[in-house]
Scaffold this active site. Sequence first.
Site, PDB file in Angstrom:
ATOM      1  N   ARG A   1       0.845  -1.194   0.000  1.00  0.00           N
ATOM      2  CA  ARG A   1       0.000   0.000   0.000  1.00  0.00           C
ATOM      3  C   ARG A   1       0.883   1.247   0.000  1.00  0.00           C
ATOM      4  O   ARG A   1       2.107   1.167   0.092  1.00  0.00           O
ATOM      5  CB  ARG A   1      -0.897   0.023   1.240  1.00  0.00           C
ATOM      6  CG  ARG A   1      -0.126   0.050   2.542  1.00  0.00           C
ATOM      7  CD  ARG A   1      -1.056   0.128   3.743  1.00  0.00           C
ATOM      8  NE  ARG A   1      -0.309   0.236   4.992  1.00  0.00           N
ATOM      9  CZ  ARG A   1      -0.861   0.516   6.169  1.00  0.00           C
ATOM     10  NH1 ARG A   1      -2.156   0.694   6.249  1.00  0.00           N
ATOM     11  NH2 ARG A   1      -0.112   0.604   7.258  1.00  0.00           N
TER      12      ARG A   1
ATOM     13  N   TYR B   1      11.149   7.161  15.353  1.00  0.00           N
ATOM     14  CA  TYR B   1      11.040   7.293  13.896  1.00  0.00           C
ATOM     15  C   TYR B   1      12.098   8.254  13.348  1.00  0.00           C
ATOM     16  O   TYR B   1      12.766   7.967  12.348  1.00  0.00           O
ATOM     17  CB  TYR B   1       9.635   7.779  13.554  1.00  0.00           C
ATOM     18  CG  TYR B   1       9.299   7.860  12.093  1.00  0.00           C
ATOM     19  CD1 TYR B   1       8.952   6.716  11.373  1.00  0.00           C
ATOM     20  CD2 TYR B   1       9.277   9.092  11.424  1.00  0.00           C
ATOM     21  CE1 TYR B   1       8.610   6.788  10.027  1.00  0.00           C
ATOM     22  CE2 TYR B   1       8.929   9.174  10.089  1.00  0.00           C
ATOM     23  CZ  TYR B   1       8.598   8.028   9.394  1.00  0.00           C
ATOM     24  OH  TYR B   1       8.255   8.102   8.062  1.00  0.00           O
TER      25      TYR B   1
ATOM     26  N   LYS C   1      15.055   7.234  10.737  1.00  0.00           N
ATOM     27  CA  LYS C   1      15.139   7.865   9.422  1.00  0.00           C
ATOM     28  C   LYS C   1      16.455   8.620   9.243  1.00  0.00           C
ATOM     29  O   LYS C   1      16.997   8.699   8.128  1.00  0.00           O
ATOM     30  CB  LYS C   1      13.954   8.814   9.227  1.00  0.00           C
ATOM     31  CG  LYS C   1      12.619   8.080   9.065  1.00  0.00           C
ATOM     32  CD  LYS C   1      12.647   7.058   7.934  1.00  0.00           C
ATOM     33  CE  LYS C   1      11.266   6.530   7.600  1.00  0.00           C
ATOM     34  NZ  LYS C   1      11.302   5.493   6.542  1.00  0.00           N
TER      35      LYS C   1
END
Length: 252
Positions: A16, A154, A158
């Site tokens: 997705r 996160y 990243k």
Amino acid sequence: MGKLDGRVAFVTGAGRGIGAATALRLAEDGARVVLADIDPEGCAQVVAEIENAGSEALAVSCNVAEKEAVESAVQQTVERFGRLDILVNNAGVLRDNLLFKMSDDDWETVMNVHLKGAFLCSRAAQAHMVKQKYGRIISLSSTSAKGNRGQVNYSTAKAGLQGLTRTLAIELGPFGITANAVAPGFIDTEMTRATARRQGLDPQQVIEMASKTIPVRRVGQPRDVANVICFLASEESGYVSGQIIYVAGGPR
């Protein structure tokens, strides 16, 4: 003829969002695509779209945080298509929370999927790319790599992907392999909409508010990111390596 004719791409988290859009975009340019996800059934619709458009695709079950699963998925790719040219490290999850509320599991889950997953996939893929003397590795970073409230896990993952990307570029460049990262800003995906709903917010209102702060006055769509990935996956990008390209509608 497409600029990726004859190439084979392996896209993680392809069921997705950005991953699905990327798989479709690579196939449009002629690549045969392997869609790797923890739920291969979720990739069925994307595989059908690719095949209906005249290209080949394969869905494989793969938890990118598990070495054996990654190596098996990459091996299935090579057995099916005979080579592996393009790796897109896209698989990701969110476990947002403020630092004092964040659990060990919140931290470890995000690190394992984003950072360990990209490491395992890159290590498995490069073995085949080095033999070919050709390869493209594209990882998904984020504007959150610069720091973002409620995303210490996160943001760290990243940012780590940016360091991984630059190091891969240095180590693998002599073998004809480039490594780059794409760092999206606000992209309208089911993940971002679900995050809004968890916060008790209306996703459409969040999108409208975000649009007012972005220089191009709109939020991004998955295909905006996929277009950049497709360029980095092509031979045209052969002199671009170790770079972090922000796809965010303007400077932050």
